[in-house]
Design an enzyme around this catalytic site. Structure first.
Site, PDB file in Angstrom:
ATOM      1  CB  CYS A 268     -35.930  22.062 -11.580  1.00 55.53           C
ATOM      2  SG  CYS A 268     -37.561  22.154 -12.347  1.00 55.53           S
TER       3      CYS A 268
ATOM      4  CD  GLU B  43     -40.830  15.610 -13.061  1.00 55.08           C
ATOM      5  OE1 GLU B  43     -39.820  16.188 -13.510  1.00 55.08           O
ATOM      6  OE2 GLU B  43     -41.596  14.951 -13.771  1.00 55.08           O
TER       7      GLU B  43
END
Ligand code: NAP
Length: 487
Positions: A294, A260
C-alpha cells in the site's frame, strides 16, 4: 544457504491447517487450497470456515473477553514478549512459509519477520503503559477522572501482501489492550496467520482470546460477525473498495473501526535532490514486496531538470534485477499474487503506453508457470494515464515531470488517496514545507520506507481511518471512560 524440498515439506507440515476456535483446532465445513504463486501449484489445504463457524468463533471471543480484560497488563505483555521471542527464534521457517504462500523473495520475508515481530515487542511494552488522568474541574469541586478500557471483542481482517506484519500490527495492540480477537487472513495466504496463532498459544495465550477463521467466502463469513451486537471493533487492512463496504456494514452496530486502505503514493524528486539517494529510495519504495505494498511509490514526480537522468538510472537498476522463485538464492523479484494481478498491471501499462509513455525497461509479463511481471519503468507518462489515479500493485514505475514546487505538490495531492508520500530534496526548508502541504498520513523525506512499529502508520482521505503502531496504535483498541467525582 539454499532452500531444499525437505525444508519446504517440513515447514508446511508444521503449520496448523484447521480453524482455531476457543483454544481448539477444528475442521472446517470444507477445505481451501493454498497455492504457490511462483509455480501455480497447490502447497497444502486449510479449513474453509462456514458462516456458522464464524459466529462460533465470535462466541469464543465473547466468552473469553471478561477474563482477558481483567488479566494483569504485565501478564498480557509477557505473553506478547514470549511470542516475539518465539517468532524471532523461528524466523527462517516463518520467512520460508511466507515466501511459499505469497511469493516475495526470502530476503524480504526475513525483513518482514523482523518488522512483524517488532509489533509484539513494542505492544508488550505498551500493555503496561495504559493510563488515564485525574484533573480538578475548572470550576473546582468536581474531580475529573478518565480511564482507558479495552473496547471489547475485535474482528480483524488482513490482506495477503504482508501475511505476518498485517496480523501482528493488529493483534499486538488488541491483545495488549485486553481485547479478544477473531482474525480472518486472506484466503490466498492463511498459513502465516495459522503459524502465528500456534506461536501465541505456545506463548501462553488463554483459550478463546484469539480465534482464527480461514475461508473462501470472506463476505458471507464476515457479514454476520460484523452485524452481531457483541462485536465492538472492526479492524481491516485491504482495498478501499472493500473497506468502503465494511464501513457501511459497521454503521449498523456503530462499530469502532480502523481502516488501513489503498494508496497511490507520490514520490517527489526535486531539482536539488541527491540523485543517488533518490534512486536508492525509489528502488525501495517501488520494488519492496514486488510493488505489492500500500506504501509502494505509485507515481514518480520528477523535476524537469533531473527527470531524464533519474529515469535512466532507475531503469538501469530495475532492469538488472533478478526475477524468479522467492525461495531461490539471489532472487530479488518474485511473482505477483495471481493472474488477475498480472492482467491488471498489463492493462495499466498498455493504457499508459497508448497515452504516449515510453517503456524504458520491462513492459511485459513473463510467460510460463507462476505470475511474473518484469520490473518496468515508463518515461514521459501523460497525467491522464490510469497509472496516475489507480493503485498499480506491481513492479511498474511511471515517471511524470513537473517544472516547479507548486506543480509538483499539486500533482502529488491530485488523488483520492492519502496514505504516504516521499520527497527527495537537500533543502530542509523545502522538505518541511512540502511535508506540511502533502495530504497524506505519512511522509518519507529522503527515505523510501516509512514503516516502523514505533510510528503511527495510517492514511487520510480514501486511504483510511485510524493508526497502527506507535503509542497511537493501542488507542484504537481502547475506550475512554470519564468518571465525575464530587468531593
Ligand atoms: P482486499 O481484496 O480488500 O482483501 C483484503 C481482505 O479483505 C482479505 O482478507 C479478503 O479476504 C477480505 N475481504 C474481501 N472482501 C470481503 C468482504 N466482502 N467482507 C469481508 N472481508 C472481505 O485487498 P487485497 O487485495 O487482499 O490487498 C491489497 C489491498 O490492501 C491494496 O489496496 C493495498 O493498498 C491494501 N493494503 C493497505 C495497507 C495499509 O496499511 N493501508 C496495508 C496492506 C495492504 P479474501 O481475499 O479471502 O476474499
Amino acid at each position: 544457504m539454499s532452500v531444499t524440498s525437505e525444508d519446504i515439506s517440513r515447514v508446511l507440515k508444521a503449520v496448523p491447517t484447521e480453524l482455531l476456535i476457543g483454544g481448539t483446532w477444528v475442521a472446517g465445513e470444507d477445505t481451501l487450497d493454498v497455492e504457490d504463486p511462483s509455480t501455480g501449484e497447490v502447497l497444502t489445504a486449510v479449513a474453509d470456515a462456514s458462516p456458522e463457524q464464524g459466529i462460533t468463533a465470535l462466541d469464543a471471543a465473547v466468552a473469553a473477553s471478561d477474563s482477558w480484560k481483567q488479566t494483569d497488563p504485565r501478564e498480557r505483555g509477557e505473553i506478547l514478549r514470549r511470542a516475539f521471542t518465539l517468532i524471532t527464534e523461528r524466523a527462517e521457517d516463518i520467512a520460508l512459509l511466507m515466501t511459499l504462500e505469497m511469493g516475495k523473495p526470502l530476503s524480504e520475508s526475513r525483513a518482514e519477520v523482523t518488522y512483524g515481530a517488532e509489533f509484539f515487542r513494542w505492544f508488550s511494552e505498551e500493555a503496561v503503559r495504559i493510563a488515564g488522568r485525574y484533573a480538578v474541574a475548572p470550576s473546582g469541586g468536581t474531580r475529573l477522572l478518565t480511564m482507558k478500557q479495552p473496547v471489547g471483542p475485535v474482528y480483524a481482517i488482513t490482506p495477503w501482501n504482508f501475511p505476518l506484519a498485517m496480523g501482528t500490527r493488529k493483534l499486538g495492540p488488541a491483545l495488549a489492550a485486553g481485547c479478544t480477537v477473531v482474525i480472518k487472513p486472506a484466503a490466498q495466504t492463511p498459513l502465516t496467520t495459522l503459524a502465528l496463532a500456534g506461536i501465541l498459544i505456545e506463548a501462553g495465550l488463554p483459550d478463546g482470546v484469539l480465534n482464527v477463521l480461514t475461508t473462501s467466502s470472506s463476505g458471507d463469513v464476515s457479514s454476520p460477525i460484523i452485524a452481531d451486537p457483541r462485536l465492538r471493533k472492526l479492524t481491516f487492512t485491504g482495498s478501499t473498495e472493500v473497506g468502503r463496504r465494511l464501513i457501511e456494514q459497521s454503521a449498523q452496530q456503530v462499530l469502532k473501526t480502523s481502516m488501513e486502505l489503498g494508496g497511490n503514493a507520490p514520490f517527489l524528486v526535486f531539482a536539488d535532490a541527491d540523485l543517488d539517494k533518490a534512486v536508492d529510495g525509489a528502488m525501495l519504495a517501488k520494488m519492496r514486496n514486488i510493488g505489492e505494498a500500500c506504501t509502494a511509490a505509485n507515481r514518480f514526480l520528477v523535476h524537469d531538470s533531473v527527470a531524464d537522468e533519474f529515469a535512466s538510472r532507475l531503469a538501469e537498476r530495475m532492469g538488472a534485477m533478478t526475477i524468479g522463485r522467492g525461495v531461490e538464492d539471489g532472487v530479488q523479484v518474485g511473482p505477483l499474487i495471481d493472474t488477475a494481478a498480472v492482467d491488471k498491471v498489463t492493462e495499466l501499462v498498455t493504457d499508459a503506453v497508448d497515452a504516449g509513455a515510453e517503456v524504458l525497461t520491462g513492459g511485459s509479463a513473463i510467460d510460463g508457470a507462476g505470475y511474473f511481471y518484469r520490473p518496468t519503468v515508463l518515461g514521459g507518462v501523460h497525467p491522464s494515464a490510469r497509472v496516475n489515479s489507480e493503485e498499480i500493485f506491481g513492479p511498474v514505475a511511471p515517471i511524470i515531470s513537473f517544472s516547479n514546487d507548486e506543480e509538483g505538490i499539486a500533482l502529488a495531492n491530485d488523488t483520492e488517496f492519502g496514505l504516504v508520500a516521499y520527497a527527495f530534496t537537500e533543502s530542509l526548508t523545502r522538505a518541511l514545507t512540502v511535508a506540511e502541504r502533502l495530504e497524506t498520513g505519512m511522509v518519507g523525506i529522503n527515505q523510501g520506507i516509512v514503516s516502523n512499529p514505533a510510528a503511527p502508520f495510517g492514511g487520510v482521505k480514501a486511504s483510511g481511518l485510524g493508526r497502527e503502531g506507535g503509542p497511537e496504535g493501542i488507542e484504537e483498541y481502547l475506550e475512554t471512560k470519564y468518571v465525575g467525582i464530587r468531593l
